[in-house]
Scaffold this motif. Structure first.
Motif, PDB file in Angstrom:
ATOM      1  N   GLU A   1       1.682   5.196  -5.218  1.00 43.56           N
ATOM      2  CA  GLU A   1       2.678   4.605  -4.324  1.00 43.56           C
ATOM      3  C   GLU A   1       3.708   5.643  -3.902  1.00 43.56           C
ATOM      4  O   GLU A   1       4.117   5.703  -2.729  1.00 43.56           O
ATOM      5  CB  GLU A   1       3.369   3.424  -5.013  1.00 43.56           C
ATOM      6  CG  GLU A   1       2.466   2.228  -5.270  1.00 43.56           C
ATOM      7  CD  GLU A   1       1.939   1.602  -3.988  1.00 43.56           C
ATOM      8  OE1 GLU A   1       2.667   1.652  -2.962  1.00 43.56           O
ATOM      9  OE2 GLU A   1       0.815   1.076  -3.997  1.00 43.56           O
ATOM     10  N   GLU A   2       4.133   6.460  -4.834  1.00 41.35           N
ATOM     11  CA  GLU A   2       5.100   7.514  -4.549  1.00 41.35           C
ATOM     12  C   GLU A   2       4.544   8.497  -3.510  1.00 41.35           C
ATOM     13  O   GLU A   2       5.251   8.907  -2.583  1.00 41.35           O
ATOM     14  CB  GLU A   2       5.443   8.247  -5.848  1.00 41.35           C
ATOM     15  CG  GLU A   2       6.397   9.410  -5.708  1.00 41.35           C
ATOM     16  CD  GLU A   2       6.577  10.126  -7.038  1.00 41.35           C
ATOM     17  OE1 GLU A   2       6.402  11.354  -7.088  1.00 41.35           O
ATOM     18  OE2 GLU A   2       6.887   9.440  -8.043  1.00 41.35           O
ATOM     19  N   THR A   3       3.277   8.846  -3.666  1.00 38.93           N
ATOM     20  CA  THR A   3       2.648   9.795  -2.749  1.00 38.93           C
ATOM     21  C   THR A   3       2.484   9.202  -1.362  1.00 38.93           C
ATOM     22  O   THR A   3       2.732   9.871  -0.346  1.00 38.93           O
ATOM     23  CB  THR A   3       1.270  10.227  -3.292  1.00 38.93           C
ATOM     24  OG1 THR A   3       1.443  10.825  -4.581  1.00 38.93           O
ATOM     25  CG2 THR A   3       0.606  11.222  -2.362  1.00 38.93           C
ATOM     26  N   LEU A   4       2.071   7.949  -1.282  1.00 42.92           N
ATOM     27  CA  LEU A   4       1.935   7.287   0.017  1.00 42.92           C
ATOM     28  C   LEU A   4       3.269   7.269   0.758  1.00 42.92           C
ATOM     29  O   LEU A   4       3.326   7.490   1.974  1.00 42.92           O
ATOM     30  CB  LEU A   4       1.417   5.859  -0.165  1.00 42.92           C
ATOM     31  CG  LEU A   4      -0.044   5.731  -0.610  1.00 42.92           C
ATOM     32  CD1 LEU A   4      -0.338   4.300  -1.052  1.00 42.92           C
ATOM     33  CD2 LEU A   4      -0.993   6.138   0.513  1.00 42.92           C
ATOM     34  N   GLY A   5       4.338   7.043   0.021  1.00 46.37           N
ATOM     35  CA  GLY A   5       5.660   7.063   0.633  1.00 46.37           C
ATOM     36  C   GLY A   5       6.079   8.454   1.057  1.00 46.37           C
ATOM     37  O   GLY A   5       6.641   8.655   2.141  1.00 46.37           O
ATOM     38  N   PHE A   6       5.781   9.431   0.217  1.00 46.00           N
ATOM     39  CA  PHE A   6       6.173  10.817   0.483  1.00 46.00           C
ATOM     40  C   PHE A   6       5.523  11.335   1.758  1.00 46.00           C
ATOM     41  O   PHE A   6       6.131  12.082   2.529  1.00 46.00           O
ATOM     42  CB  PHE A   6       5.772  11.694  -0.712  1.00 46.00           C
ATOM     43  CG  PHE A   6       6.353  13.077  -0.684  1.00 46.00           C
ATOM     44  CD1 PHE A   6       7.607  13.338  -1.228  1.00 46.00           C
ATOM     45  CD2 PHE A   6       5.646  14.133  -0.125  1.00 46.00           C
ATOM     46  CE1 PHE A   6       8.149  14.610  -1.202  1.00 46.00           C
ATOM     47  CE2 PHE A   6       6.179  15.414  -0.098  1.00 46.00           C
ATOM     48  CZ  PHE A   6       7.433  15.655  -0.638  1.00 46.00           C
TER      49      PHE A   6
END
Length: 255
Positions: free
Chosen positions: A117-122
């Motif tokens: 989720e963090e990567t998708l947001g980043f």
């Protein structure tokens, strides 16, 4: 850091890499430049252990890359090759989850899901996460593959021509993401680039290969030099300044 010592690679009588030694600065973007066939992609493959060198050694955090178990090396170093053709019908989120395999071995934990989720947001992929790869534009698809590598959460990221077949807008978008990865997350990025101006504007350091050797290495503004570039590519360059960065014009200088 990553350090290569006396790396050589031959294919029959053809010498691709000839006794190359180099230490890559940590937490920076280093671009590999040079004409086609100078061994840039081969060097990345050797560093990531996808290809075996004939001579020399690669060190990752002062340990030979051959001394790591595959799963452990994949927690330190990731690579995105030039051509990525996964035959499976996958959504963006499913592709990004593959980056967690060195940790999850296929069984995603709560930590893995948080990292995804963090990567998708980043990488600004939240709105695209449920779309299938085949439905994406080339630039969106490349960003999804890059997200898979980012989700792997390695210290070192190797990228082989990540701007290949991208238009200008998506190329700039990818390079800005790479800068963000170094400046915000402290990643060390080694990237093969063919566009000199992208190398000039977004790199911290440049390693220039010629005839199977590292002919020049230094800070980007040192390597973007008319004499150096003419030696590398065999054409004349006119270099100007733009917003504190060097801009290369070579379109009218074929002498």
């Amino acid at each position: 850091m990553i350090e290569i010592k006396n790396i050589s690679k031959h294919y029959g009588d053809h010498v691709v890499l000839n006794d190359i030694s180099l230490r890559f600065p940590k937490g920076k973007i280093t671009s590999l430049i040079g004409s086609n066939g100078t061994g840039k992609s081969t060097l990345l493959s050797i560093m990531s252990r996808l290809l075996v060198q004939d001579n020399g050694e690669v060190f990752v955090n002062e340990k030979k890359n051959t001394d790591y178990k595959s799963a452990v090396l994949s927690q330190h170093l990731s690579i995105l090759k030039q051509f990525n053709n996964i035959e499976l019908k996958l959504t963006v989120k499913e592709l990004v989850s593959f980056g967690r395999f060195p940790y999850s071995q296929g069984r995603l934990s709560e930590e893995d899901h948080e990292k995804i989720e963090e990567t998708l947001g980043f990488l600004d992929l939240i709105e695209l996460q449920d779309m299938y790869l085949e439905a994406l534009s080339g630039g969106q698809r490349q960003r999804a593959y890059l997200a898979m590598v980012v989700a792997q959460d390695t210290e070192y990221i190797l990228l082989d021509e990540p701007l290949n077949n991208l238009d200008m807008r998506h190329s700039v978008q990818i390079m800005k993401i790479l800068r963000k990865l170094t400046e915000v997350l402290g990643k060390t990025i080694i990237v093969v680039l063919h566009d000199i101006n992208f190398a000039s504007h977004y790199s911290d350091y440049i390693a220039a290969l010629k005839n199977g050797r590292v002919k020049y290495f230094g800070k980007a503004n040192e390597i973007i030099n008319e004499d150096i570039l003419k030696d590398l590519f065999g054409i004349s360059f006119c270099i100007s300044q733009s917003n504190g960065k060097k801009l290369c014009n070579y379109f009218n200088h074929f002498n």
